[in-house]
Write an enzyme that holds these catalytic residues in place. Structure first.
Site, mmCIF file in Angstrom:
data_model
loop_
_atom_site.group_PDB
_atom_site.id
_atom_site.type_symbol
_atom_site.label_atom_id
_atom_site.label_comp_id
_atom_site.label_asym_id
_atom_site.label_seq_id
_atom_site.Cartn_x
_atom_site.Cartn_y
_atom_site.Cartn_z
ATOM 1 N N ASN A 1 0.800 -1.213 0.000
ATOM 2 C CA ASN A 1 0.000 0.000 0.000
ATOM 3 C C ASN A 1 0.838 1.271 0.000
ATOM 4 O OD1 ASN A 1 -2.485 1.729 0.673
ATOM 5 N ND2 ASN A 1 -1.170 2.090 2.451
ATOM 6 N N SER B 1 -4.488 2.849 -8.364
ATOM 7 C CA SER B 1 -5.322 4.049 -8.406
ATOM 8 C C SER B 1 -6.131 4.028 -9.693
ATOM 9 C CB SER B 1 -4.431 5.300 -8.385
ATOM 10 O OG SER B 1 -5.160 6.465 -8.725
ATOM 11 N N TYR C 1 2.873 10.394 -11.118
ATOM 12 C CA TYR C 1 2.012 9.518 -10.315
ATOM 13 C C TYR C 1 1.256 8.549 -11.213
ATOM 14 C CZ TYR C 1 -1.822 8.238 -7.118
ATOM 15 O OH TYR C 1 -2.740 7.552 -6.358
ATOM 16 N N SER D 1 3.396 5.791 -12.524
ATOM 17 C CA SER D 1 3.691 4.780 -11.495
ATOM 18 C C SER D 1 2.502 3.847 -11.288
ATOM 19 C CB SER D 1 4.081 5.463 -10.175
ATOM 20 O OG SER D 1 2.960 6.000 -9.486
ATOM 21 N N LYS D 2 1.300 4.361 -11.372
ATOM 22 C CA LYS D 2 0.125 3.518 -11.140
ATOM 23 C C LYS D 2 -0.163 2.617 -12.342
ATOM 24 C CE LYS D 2 -0.556 4.900 -6.966
ATOM 25 N NZ LYS D 2 -0.383 3.982 -5.802
#
Length: 282
Positions: free
Chosen positions: A97, A148, A161, A164-165
């Protein structure tokens, strides 16, 4: 709680990263109620102790608490060793997480931001998973990665971001195939806007964050943002025997945001340029 109860985690050992706040903390508290024995890690020692006490009250078992920065290899190895040694080598569940967000599109993001995001969100997950796999093979355990909606859709203003997701989603599917013959399941959850401290840590002030949350009534089909407990519920399902035939899945927990077309909304309603505008001063 008897082991036969559907959804029970009695007898299971779970390692949860990023457990000192948000989705990780909610998952830890829920797992405690479901009977799991917990190893929790996070960077904020005070918050981690608080979550540990809450878990002990919820489940009657004292978790192993391990503070560390998972972008540092030695910390990751120390944390993992502390978790498995604390439970005599048993590990049934890994919840990856830990993660951060950074604002900025291609004109604002820097290589330093890219490296920080990828090291925190992807590299540390890769490392922790590699350490855990031999133990999970022994128990025929499972992994849930926290991704996400940004892994499923494209959004302006959160470039590093989002990269990365997307990587986490690909990692989830590939590792699921790598480990399927070992009967180790690997899935991920893809939350939409969730009421945590994540965006404020990225630089949004209180007023900006409140405006961001209010836009969820337009950007999410159910007309609201989510709570971390709702994501934790999905994680608990995926790690349970009730999800025994699910692997390689990336499951949106996003109030239907993945099914909408954000570019059709105005900027004020959270359309395609809303986050780009929000990050212009970051």
């Amino acid at each position: 709680m008897a082991g036969a109860v559907r959804g029970s985690l009695n007898g299971k050992v779970a390692l949860i990263t990023g457990a000192s706040s948000g989705i990780g903390a909610s998952t830890a508290r829920l797992f405690a109620r479901l009977g799991a024995r917990l190893a929790l890690t996070g960077r904020n020692e005070a918050n981690l102790r608080k979550v540990g006490k809450e878990c002990e009250r919820e489940g009657g078992k004292k978790p192993i608490l391990l503070t560390g920065d998972l972008t540092i290899d030695a910390d990751t190895e120390r944390v993992f060793k502390g978790a498995v040694d604390g439970y005599q080598g048993q590990l049934d569940i890994l919840v990856n997480n830990a993660g951060i967000i950074a604002l900025g599109g291609i004109q604002k993001a820097t290589l330093q931001q890219y490296d920080k995001i990828m090291n925190t969100n992807v590299r540390s997950m890769f490392h922790m998973t590699q350490l855990a796999v031999p133990y999970l093979i022994q128990t025929k355990g499972n992994i849930v990665n926290v991704s996400s909606i940004n892994g499923l859709r494209a959004f302006a203003g959160v470039l590093t971001y989002s990269i990365s997701k997307h990587a986490i989603d690909a990692f989830t599917r590939c590792v699921a195939l790598d480990l399927a013959d070992k009967k180790v399941r690997v899935n991920c959850v893809n939350p939409g806007v969730t009421h945590t401290e994540l965006h404020k840590r990225a630089g949004l002030n209180e007023k900006e964050y409140e405006a961001y949350l209010k836009r969820a009534r337009f950007t999410h089909a159910l007309g609201r943002y989510g709570e971390p407990e709702e994501v934790a519920d999905c994680i608990a399902f995926l790690v349970s025997d009730q999800a025994s035939f699910i692997t390689g899945a990336c499951i949106p927990v996003d109030g239907g945001r993945h099914a909408l077309c954000p570019s059709s909304l105005s900027r004020e309603e959270g359309g395609v340029s809303a986050m780009a505008q929000q990050s212009s001063d970051v």
